[in-house]
Enzyme design. Structure first.
Site, short mmCIF file in Angstrom:
data_model
loop_
_atom_site.label_atom_id
_atom_site.label_comp_id
_atom_site.label_asym_id
_atom_site.label_seq_id
_atom_site.Cartn_x
_atom_site.Cartn_y
_atom_site.Cartn_z
N CYS A 1 20.34 25.45 35.64
CA CYS A 1 21.44 26.41 35.48
C CYS A 1 22.20 26.08 34.21
O CYS A 1 22.50 24.91 33.94
CB CYS A 1 22.38 26.34 36.70
N LEU A 2 22.51 27.12 33.44
CA LEU A 2 23.24 26.91 32.19
C LEU A 2 24.62 26.30 32.42
O LEU A 2 25.17 25.67 31.53
CB LEU A 2 23.36 28.24 31.43
N HIS B 1 25.72 33.55 41.77
CA HIS B 1 26.89 33.36 40.91
C HIS B 1 27.93 34.45 41.16
O HIS B 1 29.14 34.19 41.15
CB HIS B 1 26.50 33.38 39.44
N GLY C 1 18.44 33.99 32.57
CA GLY C 1 19.42 34.88 33.19
C GLY C 1 20.82 34.33 33.00
O GLY C 1 21.02 33.14 32.74
N GLN D 1 29.76 33.23 34.45
CA GLN D 1 29.33 32.07 33.67
C GLN D 1 29.85 32.11 32.23
O GLN D 1 29.76 31.11 31.52
CB GLN D 1 27.81 31.97 33.65
N HIS E 1 19.27 33.69 41.84
CA HIS E 1 20.11 32.65 41.23
C HIS E 1 21.37 33.28 40.63
O HIS E 1 22.49 32.80 40.86
CB HIS E 1 19.32 31.90 40.16
N GLU E 2 21.19 34.35 39.87
CA GLU E 2 22.34 35.01 39.23
C GLU E 2 23.21 35.74 40.26
O GLU E 2 24.43 35.78 40.14
CB GLU E 2 21.87 35.98 38.14
#
Length: 301
Positions: free
Chosen positions: A200-201, A246, A152, A157, A242-243
């Site tokens: 997480c990226l 953000h 995701g 991000q 999670h997204e």
């Protein structure tokens, strides 16, 4: 690392679904638990995702609870292909709450923004222009997500502070189901909480357990602006939450307990140091000022 063999899946129970008319449909099989939001940590995730049904489809062929009048294909497929919708929103209003053309401006190739860049904490505006630019942004986000082994990715991000996310729990291009959600809202979450090792990226190399509700009910718009309403559970619910965090300016370590945070404190401080060395600026935040985990039921900043 992968979960223990006897770890309970966040979506291990079978559940019944109903269509809009209230009739019963066959039970859905939830996506089993896997470790992290990065693919390479859990090789068996590919097999899980490949075996699971589409996120927005029921077990019966052709029975799509979110389908509107139009071609019989999954919502995500129609969104990626940019098929028109009669319910698409109007152009942006003159309102600070909505993103302007400047807010939605981007230049490919997109790059993942790393902690502690202040972009990750900035306010993300609602989207009201469902046009070719938005579709291109979503496509670019999918490309970055796959190239970085993610499941995701949220718009902030990649440096675009708007309420847009993309995800595919399969994590592999051409597999699973690609989902685009715009202006999402959580209106109900399960009381049962489950631990889950997340990555997480924006935090390369950092993985730790985070407690989250096992399921959430959400409202959003798809890439055409059409309104959707759906319940997510198991892995899709985890990736979504999670997204979604953000989009609220909340980062995954904000949800960690103090003991879990201690296990990644030095890695977070290394990212802060790297930011300062790369930019020549003082880190806008430091984990040393962390005051404790946010309420996992709270979806506000």
């Amino acid at each position: 690392m992968p979960p223990s063999p006897d770890a309970q899946s966040p979506g291990g129970e079978r559940r019944e679904t109903k269509n809009q008319s209230g009739s019963e449909k066959a039970p859905l099989r939830s996506v089993p638990m896997a470790a992290g939001l990065r693919l390479h940590l859990c090789p068996r995730l590919r097999a899980f995702a490949a075996a699971s049904r589409p996120l927005f489809a029921t077990a019966h062929s052709g029975a799509l609870p979110l389908r509107r009048a139009g071609p019989a294909m999954p919502l995500a497929t129609r969104a990626r292909r940019g098929l028109s919708s009669s319910t698409a929103a109007a152009p942006p209003a003159e309102d600070d709450d909505f993103a302007t053309a400047a807010d939605l401006r981007f230049e490919p190739p997109l790059q993942v923004v790393k902690y502690p860049d202040p972009i990750l904490r900035a306010r993300n505006k609602r989207v009201n222009a469902f046009d070719a630019n938005l579709r291109t942004l979503a496509d670019e986000m999918f490309d970055v997500m796959y190239k970085t082994d993610g499941m995701g990715l949220s718009a902030p991000q990649v440096g675009v502070n708007v309420q847009l996310m993309v995800f595919n729990p399969a994590g592999v291009k051409g597999e699973g189901e690609e989902i685009v959600l715009v202006n999402p809202v959580v209106y109900k979450s399960a009381k049962r909480l489950l631990p889950f090792e997340e990555g997480c990226l924006s935090f390369p190399g950092i993985y730790a357990n985070v407690m989250r509700p096992e399921s959430v009910k959400i409202e959003a718009q798809d890439i055409t602006g059409a309104k959707i309403k759906v319940k997510l559970s198991g892995l899709p619910a985890r990736v979504f939450q999670h997204e979604f965090d953000h989009l609220l300016g909340i980062l995954f370590f904000d949800r960690m307990t103090m003991d879990v945070l201690e296990s990644v404190r030095e890695e977070l401080k290394n990212l802060e140091k790297k930011y300062e060395e790369t930019t020549g600026l003082t880190s806008p935040e430091t984990v040393d000022n962390y005051k404790g985990a946010k309420d996992v039921f709270s979806f506000s900043r």
